[in-house]
Design a protein around this motif. Sequence first.
Motif, PDB file in Angstrom:
ATOM      1  N   GLU A  87      -3.619   1.161  -7.334  1.00  0.00           N
ATOM      2  CA  GLU A  87      -4.419   1.758  -6.261  1.00  0.00           C
ATOM      3  C   GLU A  87      -4.397   3.287  -6.343  1.00  0.00           C
ATOM      4  O   GLU A  87      -5.409   3.943  -6.075  1.00  0.00           O
ATOM      5  N   ARG A  88      -3.269   3.873  -6.734  1.00  0.00           N
ATOM      6  CA  ARG A  88      -3.204   5.340  -6.874  1.00  0.00           C
ATOM      7  C   ARG A  88      -4.124   5.812  -7.993  1.00  0.00           C
ATOM      8  O   ARG A  88      -4.800   6.830  -7.879  1.00  0.00           O
ATOM      9  N   ARG A  89      -4.167   5.083  -9.085  1.00  0.00           N
ATOM     10  CA  ARG A  89      -5.054   5.465 -10.189  1.00  0.00           C
ATOM     11  C   ARG A  89      -6.514   5.379  -9.777  1.00  0.00           C
ATOM     12  O   ARG A  89      -7.321   6.234 -10.134  1.00  0.00           O
ATOM     13  N   GLN A  90      -6.862   4.341  -9.026  1.00  0.00           N
ATOM     14  CA  GLN A  90      -8.233   4.225  -8.537  1.00  0.00           C
ATOM     15  C   GLN A  90      -8.594   5.381  -7.608  1.00  0.00           C
ATOM     16  O   GLN A  90      -9.676   5.933  -7.686  1.00  0.00           O
ATOM     17  N   THR A  91      -7.649   5.770  -6.767  1.00  0.00           N
ATOM     18  CA  THR A  91      -7.884   6.896  -5.843  1.00  0.00           C
ATOM     19  C   THR A  91      -8.047   8.186  -6.647  1.00  0.00           C
ATOM     20  O   THR A  91      -8.920   9.017  -6.335  1.00  0.00           O
ATOM     21  N   ASP A  92      -7.226   8.386  -7.675  1.00  0.00           N
ATOM     22  CA  ASP A  92      -7.338   9.588  -8.508  1.00  0.00           C
ATOM     23  C   ASP A  92      -8.686   9.643  -9.219  1.00  0.00           C
ATOM     24  O   ASP A  92      -9.290  10.715  -9.325  1.00  0.00           O
ATOM     25  N   ARG A  93      -9.164   8.484  -9.696  1.00  0.00           N
ATOM     26  CA  ARG A  93     -10.464   8.469 -10.371  1.00  0.00           C
ATOM     27  C   ARG A  93     -11.598   8.842  -9.399  1.00  0.00           C
ATOM     28  O   ARG A  93     -12.541   9.527  -9.767  1.00  0.00           O
ATOM     29  N   LEU A  94     -11.504   8.383  -8.150  1.00  0.00           N
ATOM     30  CA  LEU A  94     -12.530   8.723  -7.160  1.00  0.00           C
ATOM     31  C   LEU A  94     -12.525  10.224  -6.858  1.00  0.00           C
ATOM     32  O   LEU A  94     -13.575  10.829  -6.680  1.00  0.00           O
ATOM     33  N   ARG A  95     -11.351  10.801  -6.799  1.00  0.00           N
ATOM     34  CA  ARG A  95     -11.257  12.237  -6.488  1.00  0.00           C
ATOM     35  C   ARG A  95     -11.769  13.093  -7.648  1.00  0.00           C
ATOM     36  O   ARG A  95     -12.280  14.186  -7.438  1.00  0.00           O
TER      37      ARG A  95
END
Length: 126
Positions: free
Chosen positions: A116-124
């Motif tokens: 989930e952290r990686r997905q959030t980083d990709r969105l940012r």
Amino acid sequence: MAEARQRVDKWLFFARVVKSRSLAAKLAQAGRVRINGEKTDQAADTVRPGDTLTITLERRILVYRVLAPGTRRGPAEEARLLYEDLSPPPTDNRNALPDAVPPVRALGSGRPTKRERRQTDRLRES
């Protein structure tokens, strides 16, 4: 002949209930030892043959009848001659229900997983 008496902390140490005499004294002072049903809070209280000791350790209760005072902390075979074990048999906890219900966390609450952290980083980043 006088009846043989011994301090409870020395007897617990000689009977190999605890690893050291200072731990035996702390056990008695904490009120975790009963002599003939009477709670003791002094390590200097005496026991004699025929007394019943109820000892509360971390996860078990030991009930011993004193047969003899100890003279030294010898091997376990020698220590077993100092008492008669009257402890109740351990209960089988495999079939018992657990005391505490494991915590259940709702999905999405708490810390995010690595994925989930990686997905959030990709969105940012985009």
